[in-house]
Design an enzyme around this catalytic site. Structure first.
Site, short mmCIF file in Angstrom:
data_model
loop_
_atom_site.label_atom_id
_atom_site.label_comp_id
_atom_site.label_asym_id
_atom_site.label_seq_id
_atom_site.Cartn_x
_atom_site.Cartn_y
_atom_site.Cartn_z
N LYS A 13 0.84 -1.21 0.00
CA LYS A 13 0.00 0.00 0.00
C LYS A 13 0.88 1.27 0.00
O LYS A 13 0.63 2.19 -0.77
CB LYS A 13 -0.92 0.03 1.24
CG LYS A 13 -1.87 -1.16 1.34
CD LYS A 13 -2.85 -1.01 2.50
CE LYS A 13 -2.23 -0.99 3.88
NZ LYS A 13 -1.57 -2.26 4.28
N ARG A 88 -9.31 0.84 9.01
CA ARG A 88 -8.92 -0.53 9.37
C ARG A 88 -10.01 -1.23 10.14
O ARG A 88 -9.85 -2.40 10.49
CB ARG A 88 -7.65 -0.49 10.23
CG ARG A 88 -6.35 -0.71 9.46
CD ARG A 88 -5.22 -0.53 10.44
NE ARG A 88 -4.03 -1.23 10.16
CZ ARG A 88 -2.92 -0.68 9.64
NH1 ARG A 88 -2.93 0.57 9.27
NH2 ARG A 88 -1.83 -1.39 9.50
N ARG A 125 11.74 -6.17 5.12
CA ARG A 125 11.49 -4.73 4.95
C ARG A 125 12.36 -3.91 5.89
O ARG A 125 12.58 -4.28 7.03
CB ARG A 125 10.01 -4.47 5.23
CG ARG A 125 9.64 -3.01 5.25
CD ARG A 125 8.16 -2.82 5.12
NE ARG A 125 7.45 -3.01 6.37
CZ ARG A 125 6.15 -2.77 6.50
NH1 ARG A 125 5.44 -2.38 5.46
NH2 ARG A 125 5.55 -2.97 7.65
N ARG A 153 11.58 -2.71 11.22
CA ARG A 153 10.52 -2.15 12.07
C ARG A 153 10.27 -3.09 13.23
O ARG A 153 10.22 -4.30 13.04
CB ARG A 153 9.23 -2.01 11.24
CG ARG A 153 8.83 -0.58 11.01
CD ARG A 153 7.71 -0.48 10.03
NE ARG A 153 6.42 -0.88 10.57
CZ ARG A 153 5.26 -0.69 9.93
NH1 ARG A 153 5.25 -0.09 8.75
NH2 ARG A 153 4.13 -1.08 10.45
N ARG A 164 -0.28 -9.17 13.84
CA ARG A 164 -0.85 -8.13 12.94
C ARG A 164 -1.71 -8.76 11.86
O ARG A 164 -2.73 -8.20 11.47
CB ARG A 164 0.28 -7.30 12.32
CG ARG A 164 0.92 -6.36 13.34
CD ARG A 164 2.22 -5.78 12.82
NE ARG A 164 2.06 -4.92 11.69
CZ ARG A 164 3.01 -4.68 10.78
NH1 ARG A 164 4.19 -5.27 10.89
NH2 ARG A 164 2.77 -3.88 9.79
P1 AMP Z 1 1.09 0.60 9.24
O1 AMP Z 1 2.27 1.47 9.05
O2 AMP Z 1 -0.09 1.01 8.39
O3 AMP Z 1 1.40 -0.87 9.12
O4 AMP Z 1 0.60 0.82 10.75
C1 AMP Z 1 1.44 0.48 11.84
C2 AMP Z 1 0.63 0.40 13.12
O5 AMP Z 1 0.00 1.67 13.39
C3 AMP Z 1 -0.53 -0.59 13.09
O6 AMP Z 1 -0.12 -1.92 13.37
C4 AMP Z 1 -1.43 -0.01 14.19
O7 AMP Z 1 -0.94 -0.29 15.47
C5 AMP Z 1 -1.29 1.50 13.96
N1 AMP Z 1 -2.29 1.98 12.99
C6 AMP Z 1 -2.06 2.50 11.76
N2 AMP Z 1 -3.22 2.82 11.14
C7 AMP Z 1 -4.20 2.48 12.02
C8 AMP Z 1 -5.62 2.55 11.96
N3 AMP Z 1 -6.27 3.01 10.88
N4 AMP Z 1 -6.31 2.10 13.04
C9 AMP Z 1 -5.69 1.66 14.14
N5 AMP Z 1 -4.36 1.55 14.25
C10 AMP Z 1 -3.60 1.95 13.20
#
Ligand code: AMP
Length: 215
Positions: A13, A88, A125, A153, A164
């Protein structure tokens, strides 16, 4: 263009959002990036989110809805945006519909990738340890933007990735049913080289425009 990129962690994404912001001149809105910057800046929101993110859970709907609502009110989002990592949950999707009410349709692209490929991708990654952005494939050990050292990360470790992906199946995958009845929903095969995925996204957007969706 108001675009949502759906899909599990590691689907690509963020990579595709970067291409879209260049080709369409619209901002990327990544809730994960915004939360990681808040952690780096040690804001109260960042401090509250860190532990939840490190264990692979979702930050509360209230917090992320607030982040997105504030961001969408800024001028650069008026002509459109790419949402990456939001919504999400169904609660977030309902809130988003209310936030954009009257601002045209949302194009929803669901990027589909098999689970074993996701696990492999996330294990390799890297992000910049200084500014937090995802490393491009041609950066070897340092960030091409700020020179910071590249690191894995915390939440890309095997155990956390499993958590996740479970969270994705329980809370985010139901959004496919939520959106799939809409005329602007498309599924994209994400198990292909990034430029081929970009081509499929362009084709889906062109086709949506041809069907009268205002992009
Ligand atoms: P990402 O970089 O999109 O993989 O997001 C990393 C982490 O941020 C996720 O595992 C969640 O803990 C938090 N996070 C990001 N976007 C959301 C969302 N829309 N709702 C809730 N938690 C989020």
């Amino acid at each position: 263009m108001r675009l949502i990129l759906l899909g599990p962690p590691g689907a690509g994404k963020g990579t595709q959002a970067k291409v879209l912001i260049d080709s369409y001149g619209i901002p990327q809105l990544s809730t994960g990036d915004i939360l990681r910057s808040a952690i780096a800046a040690k804001t109260p929101m960042g401090l509250a989110a860190k532990e939840i993110m490190d264990r692979g859970d979702l930050v509360s709907d209230e917090i992320v809805n607030g982040i997105v609502s504030e961001r969408l009110d800024q001028d650069d989002c008026k002509a459109g945006f790419v949402l990456d990592g939001f919504p999400r949950t169904i609660v977030q999707a309902d809130a988003l519909d209310r936030m954009v009410g009257g601002r045209g349709p949302l194009v929803v692209l669901d990027i589909v990738v098999p689970e074993d490929v996701l696990v492999r991708r996330l294990a390799s990654r890297r992000i910049c340890g200084e500014c937090g952005i995802n490393a491009a494939v041609d950066w070897l050990t340092v960030c091409g933007t700020c020179g910071g050292v590249l690191v894995a990360r915390v939440d890309d470790g095997v155990e956390i990735v499993r958590e996740r992906l479970g969270v994705y199946h329980r809370q985010t995958k139901p959004l496919v049913d939520y959106y799939k009845g809409r005329p602007t929903f498309r599924q994209i095969d994400g198990n292909l080289p990034p430029d081929i995925v970009t081509g499929a996204i362009d084709a889906a957007l062109t086709e949506a425009a041809a069907r009268g969706v205002h992009l």
